[in-house]
Scaffold this motif. Structure first.
Motif, mmCIF file in Angstrom:
data_model
loop_
_atom_site.group_PDB
_atom_site.id
_atom_site.type_symbol
_atom_site.label_atom_id
_atom_site.label_comp_id
_atom_site.label_asym_id
_atom_site.label_seq_id
_atom_site.Cartn_x
_atom_site.Cartn_y
_atom_site.Cartn_z
ATOM 1 N N UNK A 89 0.501 -1.368 -0.577
ATOM 2 C CA UNK A 89 -0.139 0.063 0.126
ATOM 3 C C UNK A 89 0.849 1.146 -0.144
ATOM 4 N N UNK A 90 0.994 1.796 -0.955
ATOM 5 C CA UNK A 90 2.172 3.155 -1.394
ATOM 6 C C UNK A 90 0.773 4.044 -0.039
ATOM 7 N N UNK A 91 1.552 5.081 0.342
ATOM 8 C CA UNK A 91 0.437 5.965 1.041
ATOM 9 C C UNK A 91 1.104 7.065 1.241
ATOM 10 N N UNK A 92 -0.011 8.467 1.045
ATOM 11 C CA UNK A 92 0.859 9.794 0.666
ATOM 12 C C UNK A 92 -0.094 10.725 2.112
ATOM 13 N N UNK A 93 0.914 11.476 2.266
ATOM 14 C CA UNK A 93 0.895 11.985 3.076
ATOM 15 C C UNK A 93 0.966 13.742 3.186
ATOM 16 N N UNK A 94 0.618 14.821 3.605
ATOM 17 C CA UNK A 94 0.454 16.240 3.704
ATOM 18 C C UNK A 94 0.664 17.010 4.934
ATOM 19 N N UNK A 95 0.835 18.482 4.747
ATOM 20 C CA UNK A 95 0.913 18.418 6.039
ATOM 21 C C UNK A 95 1.642 20.300 5.977
ATOM 22 N N UNK A 96 1.728 20.814 6.918
ATOM 23 C CA UNK A 96 2.223 22.331 6.654
ATOM 24 C C UNK A 96 3.746 22.177 7.130
ATOM 25 N N UNK A 97 4.796 23.068 6.758
ATOM 26 C CA UNK A 97 6.313 22.640 6.564
ATOM 27 C C UNK A 97 6.370 23.243 8.251
ATOM 28 N N UNK A 98 7.733 22.352 8.142
ATOM 29 C CA UNK A 98 8.433 22.454 9.256
ATOM 30 C C UNK A 98 7.787 22.302 10.174
ATOM 31 N N UNK A 99 8.572 22.393 11.156
ATOM 32 C CA UNK A 99 7.490 23.064 12.572
ATOM 33 C C UNK A 99 7.856 20.787 12.765
ATOM 34 N N UNK A 100 6.619 20.884 13.856
ATOM 35 C CA UNK A 100 5.912 19.534 14.405
ATOM 36 C C UNK A 100 4.804 19.449 13.912
ATOM 37 N N UNK A 101 4.336 20.178 12.968
ATOM 38 C CA UNK A 101 3.051 19.615 12.115
ATOM 39 C C UNK A 101 3.031 18.719 12.066
ATOM 40 N N UNK A 102 1.533 18.287 12.269
ATOM 41 C CA UNK A 102 1.745 16.895 12.201
ATOM 42 C C UNK A 102 1.041 15.774 10.462
ATOM 43 N N UNK A 103 0.960 14.765 9.939
ATOM 44 C CA UNK A 103 1.163 15.550 8.580
ATOM 45 C C UNK A 103 -0.196 13.929 8.712
ATOM 46 N N UNK A 104 -1.482 14.474 7.390
ATOM 47 C CA UNK A 104 -2.480 14.505 7.447
ATOM 48 C C UNK A 104 -2.284 13.365 6.402
ATOM 49 N N UNK A 105 -3.129 12.090 6.376
ATOM 50 C CA UNK A 105 -3.064 10.850 5.305
ATOM 51 C C UNK A 105 -4.360 10.195 4.619
ATOM 52 N N UNK A 106 -3.619 10.178 3.111
ATOM 53 C CA UNK A 106 -4.621 9.924 2.447
ATOM 54 C C UNK A 106 -4.603 8.057 2.946
ATOM 55 N N UNK A 107 -5.761 7.978 1.855
ATOM 56 C CA UNK A 107 -5.749 5.936 2.164
ATOM 57 C C UNK A 107 -5.712 5.501 1.600
ATOM 58 N N UNK A 108 -4.678 5.867 0.558
ATOM 59 C CA UNK A 108 -3.989 5.001 0.331
ATOM 60 C C UNK A 108 -4.121 3.982 -1.395
ATOM 61 N N UNK A 109 -2.395 3.891 -1.760
ATOM 62 C CA UNK A 109 -3.038 2.831 -3.336
ATOM 63 C C UNK A 109 -3.023 1.571 -2.839
#
Lengths: 114, 116
Positions: A89-109
């Protein structure tokens, strides 16, 4: 607002074929990450984008793997000449840059290489 | 090198009982620690994080985690488990490499099973 989306949700391919996986991050998130999750295992980091550039490609397992990002939005992960060990399963995540922002994940492929 | 260990592959608890999912870490400097949950056929959902401040961190769905620097642990806890809490839980630590971004190192995951 909309979360991270990925397409396709499932992909079955034959060994040796190329595949392209797509990720749409949360609007405004400048950081984008790709991870791989093999069955029953944790997540392996593949690549990180800050804007359009990829300052860390250290996790890409071989030169068959590549990724690009256009604008500060969509990213595609391409696997050439797929092998059975690429099944995961390949998962993508995004976040605000830098710092300690949590990553938000997609459902995956879920990729299955026959 | 940064690393995270989740010593238990699986944790089983009865509904209504308290639950603990263990996590230990190894980092240089101050750690940034995260817990995520993964429900079947879905992506990871963020539960909580520790950056600095109070050692007890409260997060989503009634979960909390306690940062213990001397034991290098960040165990996930909930006072009263629900059947719907059954899922795969991942602990993660930020890899403190140049650039300051959040490359996360994940543990192998712990499967929580809450039975009625």
């Amino acid at each position: 607002g909309a979360g991270v989306s990925q397409s396709p949700s499932n992909k079955v391919t034959e060994k040796g074929k190329d595949v392209e996986l797509r990720c749409d991050p949360i609007s405004g998130h400048t950081a984008l990450y790709w991870y791989r999750q093999r069955l029953g295992q944790g997540l392996e980091f593949l690549i990180y984008f800050q804007g359009n550039s990829a300052p860390d490609k250290s996790g890409l397992p071989s030169d068959r793997f590549s990724a690009e990002r256009t604008g500060e939005s969509v990213s595609t992960l391409t696997i050439q000449r797929t092998q059975q060990e690429d099944s995961a399963v390949y998962l993508c995540a995004s976040s605000d840059s830098g710092g300690a922002y949590e990553q938000f994940f997609g459902p995956g492929t879920r990729l299955t290489v026959l | 090198a940064q690393s995270v260990a989740q010593p238990e592959d699986q944790v089983k608890v009865a509904e209504g009982n308290p639950l603990t999912v263990k996590c230990t870490y190894s980092v240089s400097g101050n750690p940034y620690l995260f817990w995520y949950v993964q429900y079947p056929n879905r992506g990871l959902q963020f539960l909580l994080k520790y950056i600095t401040g109070d050692n007890l961190v409260k997060g989503s769905y009634g979960f909390e985690a306690e940062f213990n620097k001397s034991q290098t642990s960040f165990h996930l806890k909930k006072p009263s488990a629900l059947v719907s809490d059954s899922a795969l839980y991942f602990c993660a630590v930020r890899d403190r490499i140049s650039g300051g971004y959040n490359k996360l190192i994940f543990g192998a995951g712990t499967r929580l099973a809450v039975h009625p």
